[in-house]
Design a protein around this motif. Structure first.
Motif, PDB file in Angstrom:
ATOM      1  N   THR A   1       6.340  -0.023   1.087  1.00 53.31           N
ATOM      2  CA  THR A   1       7.114  -1.025  -0.198  1.00 53.31           C
ATOM      3  C   THR A   1       8.646  -1.106   0.318  1.00 53.31           C
ATOM      4  OG1 THR A   1       8.375   1.147  -0.319  1.00 53.31           O
ATOM      5  CG2 THR A   1       6.720   0.021  -1.757  1.00 53.31           C
ATOM      6  N   TYR A   2       9.303  -1.894   0.513  1.00 51.46           N
ATOM      7  CA  TYR A   2      10.264  -2.881   1.075  1.00 51.46           C
ATOM      8  C   TYR A   2      11.669  -2.149   0.725  1.00 51.46           C
ATOM      9  CZ  TYR A   2       7.272  -6.887   1.908  1.00 51.46           C
ATOM     10  OH  TYR A   2       6.708  -8.400   2.761  1.00 51.46           O
ATOM     11  N   ASP A   3      12.578  -1.791   1.794  1.00 50.07           N
ATOM     12  CA  ASP A   3      13.002  -0.708   1.576  1.00 50.07           C
ATOM     13  C   ASP A   3      14.641  -1.515   1.636  1.00 50.07           C
ATOM     14  OD1 ASP A   3      13.183  -1.289   3.979  1.00 50.07           O
ATOM     15  OD2 ASP A   3      13.757   0.689   4.442  1.00 50.07           O
TER      16      ASP A   3
ATOM     17  N   ARG B   1      11.536  -4.498   5.645  1.00 49.69           N
ATOM     18  CA  ARG B   1      10.187  -3.155   5.629  1.00 49.69           C
ATOM     19  C   ARG B   1      11.187  -2.506   6.587  1.00 49.69           C
ATOM     20  NH1 ARG B   1       4.568  -2.093   6.093  1.00 49.69           N
ATOM     21  NH2 ARG B   1       4.958  -2.170   8.743  1.00 49.69           N
TER      22      ARG B   1
ATOM     23  N   THR C   1       6.010   2.251   6.404  1.00 50.13           N
ATOM     24  CA  THR C   1       5.674   2.278   4.550  1.00 50.13           C
ATOM     25  C   THR C   1       5.300   1.681   3.927  1.00 50.13           C
ATOM     26  OG1 THR C   1       8.238   1.282   4.131  1.00 50.13           O
ATOM     27  CG2 THR C   1       8.134   3.248   4.595  1.00 50.13           C
TER      28      THR C   1
END
Length: 195
Positions: free
Chosen positions: A35-37, A29, A33
């Motif tokens: 979520t992990y991107d 991440r 955010t």
């Protein structure tokens, strides 16, 4: 079931960064955010045991499985093996922990496992130069009085304003206790002393 096997988070240049491993996948991440991107599967890896983020650059991180050392220089988009002479000398056994130390003028990567603590200098080149992983990295044993025991964890405490002590490496072993190496920066520059 799958569980998180390693976790590293926060950095002076990106307080929101998180690196999390599940088996041989590493998730990143990069911002604030939910979520992990980024996600990357290291095909040659078994379960990732530990991750360390470079304190000067969140996009550089190191990871270990039981037999390999890996690095990313692009924030987890890709990972490459840095095991080098640990593998060719058969010292890459039961790796379980990794730490990056930044004494003046160099970077020192430490890994611990069944055969003790090992160090490599400038694993991605000299500080300030382009980050290029050294695929033939040379490792030497590091210890200064440590017992011959499996190393489970390495924790470095740098010199920081307001702390009563710093520049200390804590080494947790299996069944032999926890040891501290004080004045670590000077000791990292010294030749290896085997006892």
């Amino acid at each position: 079931t799958h569980h998180v096997s390693a976790l590293a988070y926060g950095n002076p240049d990106n307080v929101n960064v998180i690196y999390a491993a599940r088996d041989n996948y590493i998730f990143v991440r990069t911002g604030n955010t939910a979520t992990y991107d980024r996600q990357f599967k290291i095909d040659s890896a078994t379960t990732i045991k530990d991750i360390a983020i470079d304190p000067s650059n969140w996009q550089v991180a190191y990871a270990v499985d039981a037999a390999h050392v890996y690095v990313t220089v692009n924030g987890g988009t890709s990972w490459i093996a840095l095991t080098g002479s640990l593998a060719t000398s058969a010292r890459n056994v039961g790796l379980s922990t990794v730490a990056i130390i930044k004494p003046a003028g160099s970077d020192v990567l430490l890994v611990g496992g069944q055969t003790g603590v090992w160090r490599a200098t400038n694993p991605i080149g000299a500080p300030g130069s382009a980050a290029t992983p050294n695929l033939k990295l040379s490792w030497d044993e590091f210890g200064f009085g440590l017992p011959n025991a499996l190393v489970r964890d390495l924790v470095y405490t740098p010199n920081l304003t307001g702390l009563p002590y710093g520049d200390v490496l804590s080494v947790a072993t299996l069944g032999r206790g926890v040891f501290q190496i004080t004045g670590l920066s000077a000791r990292l520059a010294a030749p290896t002393s085997l006892t």
